[in-house]
Design a protein around this motif. Structure first.
Motif, short mmCIF file in Angstrom:
data_model
loop_
_atom_site.label_atom_id
_atom_site.label_comp_id
_atom_site.label_asym_id
_atom_site.label_seq_id
_atom_site.Cartn_x
_atom_site.Cartn_y
_atom_site.Cartn_z
N TRP A 1 11.27 -5.17 4.65
CA TRP A 1 10.44 -5.90 3.68
C TRP A 1 11.05 -7.25 3.36
CZ3 TRP A 1 5.78 -5.90 1.40
CH2 TRP A 1 5.61 -6.69 0.27
N LEU B 1 -0.90 -5.89 5.45
CA LEU B 1 -0.89 -4.43 5.27
C LEU B 1 -2.27 -3.92 4.84
CD1 LEU B 1 2.54 -4.05 3.40
CD2 LEU B 1 2.03 -3.32 5.74
N LEU C 1 8.40 -2.14 7.74
CA LEU C 1 7.06 -2.48 8.18
C LEU C 1 7.00 -2.55 9.70
CD1 LEU C 1 6.48 -5.46 5.71
CD2 LEU C 1 6.12 -3.02 5.27
N VAL D 1 2.14 -10.90 3.28
CA VAL D 1 2.57 -9.59 3.82
C VAL D 1 1.64 -8.50 3.31
CG1 VAL D 1 4.42 -7.88 3.84
CG2 VAL D 1 4.97 -10.32 4.06
N ARG D 2 1.30 -8.54 2.01
CA ARG D 2 0.40 -7.52 1.45
C ARG D 2 -0.97 -7.59 2.10
NH1 ARG D 2 2.92 -9.42 -3.44
NH2 ARG D 2 4.48 -7.90 -4.18
N TRP E 1 -0.80 -4.73 9.93
CA TRP E 1 0.56 -4.22 9.85
C TRP E 1 0.52 -2.86 9.17
CZ3 TRP E 1 4.79 -8.31 8.30
CH2 TRP E 1 4.81 -9.34 9.26
N ARG E 2 1.61 -2.12 9.29
CA ARG E 2 1.68 -0.78 8.70
C ARG E 2 3.02 -0.60 8.00
NH1 ARG E 2 1.11 4.98 12.03
NH2 ARG E 2 1.44 6.35 10.25
N ARG E 3 2.97 -0.02 6.80
CA ARG E 3 4.21 0.33 6.11
C ARG E 3 4.62 1.72 6.62
NH1 ARG E 3 5.92 -1.53 1.15
NH2 ARG E 3 3.79 -2.20 0.67
N TRP E 4 5.70 1.78 7.41
CA TRP E 4 6.06 3.06 8.01
C TRP E 4 6.83 3.94 7.03
CZ3 TRP E 4 3.95 4.58 12.44
CH2 TRP E 4 4.34 5.83 12.93
#
Length: 317
Positions: free
Chosen positions: A22, A38, A51, A34-35, A43-46
């Motif tokens: 992050w 997502l 990310l 960035v938000r 993008w994906r928050r793993w």
């Protein structure tokens, strides 16, 4: 690969297989941007703080980056995970081992991040000199340190010895490099076993069965054999004898499971005949016999050596 004019973010994504922390992401972009990435699914928050710049499944390289970044900026791949990246073959790939300095708040534990991601096993260490860390991507311990740690974290002593033997046999590291690392880690787990195994390999015993054989000779007071002795067969080709007592003309072959194959079996019979024709004695044992019936093996070795003129040294009163 990004072009010559690629920005900082492009290079970072390239170097880290599309995985970012992050802090890295917001340093290159605004938090709002960035938000947005997502929220739109690009993008994906793993997991917390990590990310991935695509919505699909993770590749192996991405799994390794997620493992390291999920633990912290000072984490490195270690143990079998690092050794596998250096080329070690034949050992498990999971969980992913990660090493951090002792000051790190994460204690030794097994962690599960999300479905589709292997477990991550985190270890702490008091000693991790800069020369024992490779500037790889992701960063990992050097091969010798990786093997020493893997041996310490192994489930059994046999697995630990197999790791050390395989690393040397596969030409990933020299026995002396293993010994140097262990000498710098006075509190390393299985320290004596790792040193003994590396020294046995250094003396010529590369296969685990051969190392077991040297240990058996030491345990039962038999003379140490010459290992991987070179000899030319009847066709002029160089062959290596598993164990050979040159003084007493005794040759020992340690067989593995592959000797059940017909072509190996016939080749071994030819080699056995050549040994007899040269005037030497020949004994053959399986690796299983050496590990699980050492007394029987030692008894036969003693009889063969005695018949050839060896005498056990007597202790003075």
């Amino acid at each position: 690969m990004p072009g010559e004019q690629g920005g900082e973010l492009d290079w970072l994504l390239f170097e880290q297989a599309q995985v970012l922390g992050w802090g890295q992401a917001v340093a290159a972009l605004s938090p709002g941007r960035v938000r947005h990435l997502l929220a739109t699914g690009r993008w994906r928050r793993w997991c917390r703080g990590v990310l991935v710049a695509h919505p699909g499944e993770l590749t192996r390289a991405q799994q390794l980056w997620v493992a390291v970044l999920s633990v912290g900026s000072d984490a490195v791949l270690a143990g079998l995970s690092a050794a596998a990246e250096a080329g070690l073959r034949g050992f498990r790939r999971e969980p992913i081992d990660v090493l951090v300095p002792e000051r790190h708040s994460t204690s030794t534990a097994r962690r599960r991040l999300e479905p589709g991601m292997p477990g991550v096993r985190v270890h702490r260490t008091r000693s991790l000199p800069p020369e024992q860390v490779q500037a790889a991507r992701p960063p990992r311990t050097g091969t010798a340190r990786s093997l020493v740690d893997a041996a310490g974290w192994a489930r059994t002593d046999d697995e630990a010895r197999s790791v050390i033997a395989a690393g040397c046999q596969q030409r990933l590291v020299l026995p002396g490099e293993i010994i140097k690392v262990v000498e710098e880690l006075p509190r390393a787990r299985r320290r004596a076993l790792v040193l003994e195994t590396a020294r046995d390999v250094e003396g010529g015993a590369e296969a685990l069965s051969e190392i077991d054989f040297v240990r058996l000779c030491r345990r039962y007071g038999l003379p140490r054999p010459d290992l991987q002795e070179r000899r030319r067969d009847a066709g002029g080709r160089v062959r290596y004898l598993d164990a050979y007592w040159r003084r007493w003309g005794l040759h020992v072959e340690v067989d593995g499971a592959y000797h059940m194959e017909v072509h190996h079996w016939e080749a071994d019979m030819r080699r056995q005949n050549e040994v007899w024709l040269a005037g030497d004695r020949l004994l053959r044992f399986t690796a299983h016999q050496i590990r699980h019936h050492p007394a029987q093996v030692a008894d036969q070795l003693q009889h063969a050596l005695t018949a050839a003129g060896w005498r056990r040294a007597t202790r003075r009163p």
